[in-house]
Design a protein around this motif. Sequence first.
Motif, PDB file in Angstrom:
ATOM      1  N   LYS A  87      65.528  34.097 -12.916  1.00  0.00           N
ATOM      2  CA  LYS A  87      66.489  34.346 -14.000  1.00  0.00           C
ATOM      3  C   LYS A  87      67.281  35.624 -13.758  1.00  0.00           C
ATOM      4  O   LYS A  87      66.708  36.701 -13.606  1.00  0.00           O
ATOM      5  CB  LYS A  87      65.748  34.417 -15.337  1.00  0.00           C
ATOM      6  N   PRO A 139      67.281  42.954 -14.969  1.00  0.00           N
ATOM      7  CA  PRO A 139      66.782  42.512 -16.279  1.00  0.00           C
ATOM      8  C   PRO A 139      67.708  42.816 -17.443  1.00  0.00           C
ATOM      9  O   PRO A 139      67.786  42.043 -18.396  1.00  0.00           O
ATOM     10  CB  PRO A 139      65.451  43.267 -16.419  1.00  0.00           C
ATOM     11  N   GLN A 144      68.654  36.473 -22.580  1.00  0.00           N
ATOM     12  CA  GLN A 144      67.586  35.647 -23.130  1.00  0.00           C
ATOM     13  C   GLN A 144      67.180  36.220 -24.479  1.00  0.00           C
ATOM     14  O   GLN A 144      67.119  37.430 -24.655  1.00  0.00           O
ATOM     15  CB  GLN A 144      66.372  35.624 -22.201  1.00  0.00           C
ATOM     16  N   ALA A 153      62.962  39.058 -24.121  1.00  0.00           N
ATOM     17  CA  ALA A 153      62.452  38.167 -23.078  1.00  0.00           C
ATOM     18  C   ALA A 153      63.105  38.433 -21.728  1.00  0.00           C
ATOM     19  O   ALA A 153      63.430  37.506 -20.997  1.00  0.00           O
ATOM     20  CB  ALA A 153      62.668  36.713 -23.491  1.00  0.00           C
ATOM     21  N   LYS A 154      63.280  39.710 -21.379  1.00  0.00           N
ATOM     22  CA  LYS A 154      63.911  39.990 -20.086  1.00  0.00           C
ATOM     23  C   LYS A 154      62.913  40.359 -18.999  1.00  0.00           C
ATOM     24  O   LYS A 154      63.311  40.685 -17.883  1.00  0.00           O
ATOM     25  CB  LYS A 154      64.983  41.066 -20.236  1.00  0.00           C
ATOM     26  N   GLY A 155      61.632  40.329 -19.310  1.00  0.00           N
ATOM     27  CA  GLY A 155      60.610  40.394 -18.278  1.00  0.00           C
ATOM     28  C   GLY A 155      60.274  41.766 -17.742  1.00  0.00           C
ATOM     29  O   GLY A 155      59.110  42.120 -17.597  1.00  0.00           O
ATOM     30  N   GLU A 179      57.711  32.758 -20.359  1.00  0.00           N
ATOM     31  CA  GLU A 179      58.211  32.435 -19.020  1.00  0.00           C
ATOM     32  C   GLU A 179      59.230  33.476 -18.575  1.00  0.00           C
ATOM     33  O   GLU A 179      60.352  33.150 -18.189  1.00  0.00           O
ATOM     34  CB  GLU A 179      58.796  31.016 -19.012  1.00  0.00           C
ATOM     35  N   SER A 180      58.799  34.741 -18.639  1.00  0.00           N
ATOM     36  CA  SER A 180      59.705  35.838 -18.282  1.00  0.00           C
ATOM     37  C   SER A 180      59.317  36.558 -17.005  1.00  0.00           C
ATOM     38  O   SER A 180      60.025  37.464 -16.570  1.00  0.00           O
ATOM     39  CB  SER A 180      59.767  36.853 -19.431  1.00  0.00           C
ATOM     40  N   CYS A 183      61.944  36.615 -14.450  1.00  0.00           N
ATOM     41  CA  CYS A 183      63.038  37.589 -14.528  1.00  0.00           C
ATOM     42  C   CYS A 183      62.866  38.690 -13.486  1.00  0.00           C
ATOM     43  O   CYS A 183      63.807  39.453 -13.240  1.00  0.00           O
ATOM     44  CB  CYS A 183      63.105  38.220 -15.919  1.00  0.00           C
ATOM     45  N   ASP A 189      57.431  29.186 -12.999  1.00  0.00           N
ATOM     46  CA  ASP A 189      57.001  29.975 -14.149  1.00  0.00           C
ATOM     47  C   ASP A 189      56.422  29.079 -15.242  1.00  0.00           C
ATOM     48  O   ASP A 189      56.980  28.956 -16.337  1.00  0.00           O
ATOM     49  CB  ASP A 189      58.181  30.790 -14.680  1.00  0.00           C
ATOM     50  N   TYR A 239      52.679  34.001 -15.595  1.00  0.00           N
ATOM     51  CA  TYR A 239      53.011  34.801 -16.773  1.00  0.00           C
ATOM     52  C   TYR A 239      52.027  35.945 -16.988  1.00  0.00           C
ATOM     53  O   TYR A 239      52.284  36.854 -17.773  1.00  0.00           O
ATOM     54  CB  TYR A 239      53.099  33.914 -18.022  1.00  0.00           C
TER      55      TYR A 239
END
Length: 831
Positions: A87, A139, A144, A153-155, A179-180, A183, A189, A239
Amino acid sequence: MIKTKTISAFVLSGLFVGLTIAATAQTTQPADPALKIYRATPPKINDLVHTKLDVRFDYKKRYMYGKEWVTLKPHFYPTDTLRLDAKGMDLKTIAVVKNGKNVPLKFKYEDSLSVNIQLDKVYHNNESYTLYIDYTAKPNEIKQHGSAAITDAKGLYFINPDGTEKDKPTQIWTQGESESSSCWFPTIDKPEQKTTDEISMTVPAKYVTLSNGRLAAQKVNADGTRTDTWKQELPHSPYLFMMAVGDFKIYKDKWRNKEVSYYLEPKYAPYAKQIFGMTPELIEFYSTTLGVDFPWYKYSQIVVRDYVSGAMENTSATLHGEYVQETPRELIDAGYDAGRSTIAHELFHQWFGDFVTAESWSNLTVNESFADFSEMLWAEHKYGKDEADAHSNDAMQSYLGSPDAKTKNLVRFHYNNEMDMFDVVTYQKGGRILNMLRNYLGKDAFYKGLNIYLKTNAYKTGEAQQLRLAEEEASGLDLNWFFNQWYYGAGNPELKISYKYDEATKTETVYLAQTQEGQIFKLPMAIDIYAGGKKNRYKVWMNDKADTLNFQSATKPDLVNVDGDKVLLAKKTDDKTLDEYAFQYFNAPLYMDRFEAITFAATHQSDKAGQKVIIAALKDKYYGLRIKAIKALNMSNDEIHNAALPVLASLAQTDENTLVRAAAITALGKLKASGNLTLFKQALTSQSYAVQGAALNAIALLEPAQSVALAKGFEQDNKGALSQAIVTVYATNGDGEQWPYVYQKFSDAGPQAKFALTRSFAAMTGRVEKPEFAQQGINAIKDLGVKYKQFGIGPFITGLLTDIKTARTKLNDAASATAADDAIKAVNDAK
C-alpha cells in the motif's frame, strides 16, 4: 487483537452447530443491501514461508527505505503468478533470486494497493522461490481510514520526527492490524498466512529498537547509526509483525528461563516494575491454566506516544498506548480496568491470536473473545471473584447497551470492512459467551478443551468450529446447540422472571418467559431456593419461549435466585420484592447478587429494607459496591442522611481504597456543610490524585475563591482527577488569569482526558473576558469535533459550540459568536 482504549461516552466502551447448519448460517444474506457481500476466507494460492527485511528511516521525509527477500511456495495448485499487498509504496525492483542473482520480473502495481507479479516459471507446491523487492514506504501519503477500534491505518508512524514538539519523544512504531503491515512491507496481508521473519533496522545509534523474536545481532556503523537484527524463527501472521525505535529504557525481568522486558520512556523507567511487574506471574498463570507454556522466545512490552488504539499483541512484543505509563501516584488510583486488564488481555493473545490465529476476520472471536475473557480470568485469580464479576458485568452492559449489536452474529461472514468486526459483539459478548461455556462444562473440561484446541492448531489458524470440536472432545458433550445459538446466531435472551408460592401444596412456582424477538435460546441455569434457613440448588434447562418450573418447599422461600451463578448473557426483568432483594444482599454470595440488591434498594430508600441495604452496602467487602452505594445515597432523606453521614466521614478518611475515599468526599461535598471543610483540606494532602481532586471540588462548593487559590498550588503536579478538578474550578470560578493554564491543559490532554474536560472547558470559553481566548477555545473544541466526528460526537460538540455562541453574543463579542458559527459548520461538514 487490540484492546481498544475508547472514549466511553461516545464510542464503544482500551477486550465470549453442526457443519450443515453452520454452512447455512454462513451463507444466508442479511436484508441490508450494504452487507450482502459474503466475506469468504481468501483463497491461498501462494503461502508465505519466510520474510527478511532490511530497513532504514528518513525522519525528515517520513519515509522508510526497504529491501525485502520474501520466500513463498504454491499452496496446492501450480502457479506462475503472485499477488502481494503493498500500500502506497514506490516499488523500484521486483526480482526472483536465482543462484544468488536477482532476475527482474514483470509486475503491475494496481491502485497503489497490491502488486500482481509474473513469476519466471510455473512453480509447484513442492518447491519454494524467493523474491527480492527494493521499495520505499510512504506511510503519511497513504489514504486509508481508521475505525472506532483503530483510529488510523497507515501502518508505520513517525512521532515527532523533527524533534519540534516540546516534551514529546521522537519515536517510530508500527501497527499491523488489521491489514496495515502491507503499508511498510509487501506481503500477503491476511491472518491465514504464517511466516518466520528476520528484520534488520538501521537507526541512529542513540536509539533502542524492538521487534518480534530475539535480538540476533547488533552492528555499529561508521556513520553514527547502528543496525539491529531481530529474528522471529517461529511462524506468525503478517499483521503481528512490529518495529519500534526510540529513546526507551529497558527493564529486564524473566519468567522461568525466558526474558521478559519492559520498554519505557526514561522518566517512567523507575516505575517499570510497578507498571508491568505482574507479567511473569501472569505468564505462569496462563501457562498453567492452559497446559501450554508461553510459546515464544521472549515477551516484551513497550509504551509509545500517540498510539492509534489501546494496545496490540504483536508476537512476543506487545505495544501499549501511553495510558499504561503511570507514576506511583497515578497507580494508587488505578483500578483493575485502568491498565492491568489490558496487560492481561494482550498477554493472553500470545496464545489466542498469535500461537493460534483466527483464519479469517469473520472468525475474529477466537482471538478477541478469548482475550476479553482472559481479563476476567486474571481478575478472578489475582484480585478475587468480586473483581472478576464486576469486570464481566461492565462488559455485558457495554454489549447490552449497544442497540445494533443485537443484530450481529458472533461469527460474521457479512460486513462492510473487516474493522467492523472489532466491536462489542466480538469482544464483550464473546467473552461472556466463553464464561457461560466454562460454567456449563465445568472449569476442568473447559480448560482441557482449550488445551486441545491450542495443541491441535499450534502455529496455525483456527476458527469457532475447531473450538467446538475441541471442547466436545474434552467434555464428551454435544455443543452444536450452544455454538448454533451463540456463535452463529444473533441477539440475547430477554428474560422475564416471576414467582408464586402455593401454601396448600407447598409448591414454589417460577415462571420464565423469553420476551425478545427472534430465536428462542436454550438456557441451562442454576436456581437457588433459600427457605427454612438453608439453600437448595436445582440445575434446570429453559428450552422454550415460556417455561413453568415447580419446586417443593415446606415454607415460602425467603428468596428464589434464578441464574444462581450469575453467568447468563441476558437482559433480566425480575419480579422480586424489596424484602427478597434485601435477603439476597445479606445471604446470596456473589457480587451480582449484591449489585442487583443495591440497584433495587436505591429506588426504595423511603422503605426500611431499602435503607438497610444501602447503609450496609457502604461497608460492602468490594470497593466497587461501596462506591455504588455512596453514589446511590438519597441524602435528602433524613433517615438515610443520619445513618450515612458518620459512615461517609469514616470512609472519606480511612477507607483502604482511594476511589472510595474520593467518592465519599464527593458525596459530603454536595451537602455544602461548612463543618466538613477541615476534612476536605486534610484530604488535599493525600498522595492520591483522585482524593485531592474530590477534595478540591468539594471546597469549591463551599469556598469558590479559596478553591481557585488552592488549585494554583497544584498546577505543577497533577494528573487524572486532580487535573480535571483544577480545570473545573478555574472554568467555574476563575477568570482570564487562569485561561492560559486551562487552554494548555486541554490542548495537551489525551482523547479520554480531553473529553472529560470538554464541558468545563466549553463553559469557560463561553464566559472568558478576552475574545482571543474565546476563539482559542472555540477552535480547540472544533478540532476535537472534526477529529472524532466518525465516533458520533458531532451533535455533542455542536451543542457546546451553540451554547458558546449564545454566551459570546450576550457579551457583545460578535467576532467569537461568528467563530462559533464557523466552527459548527466545520464540524457538520467534516467527513
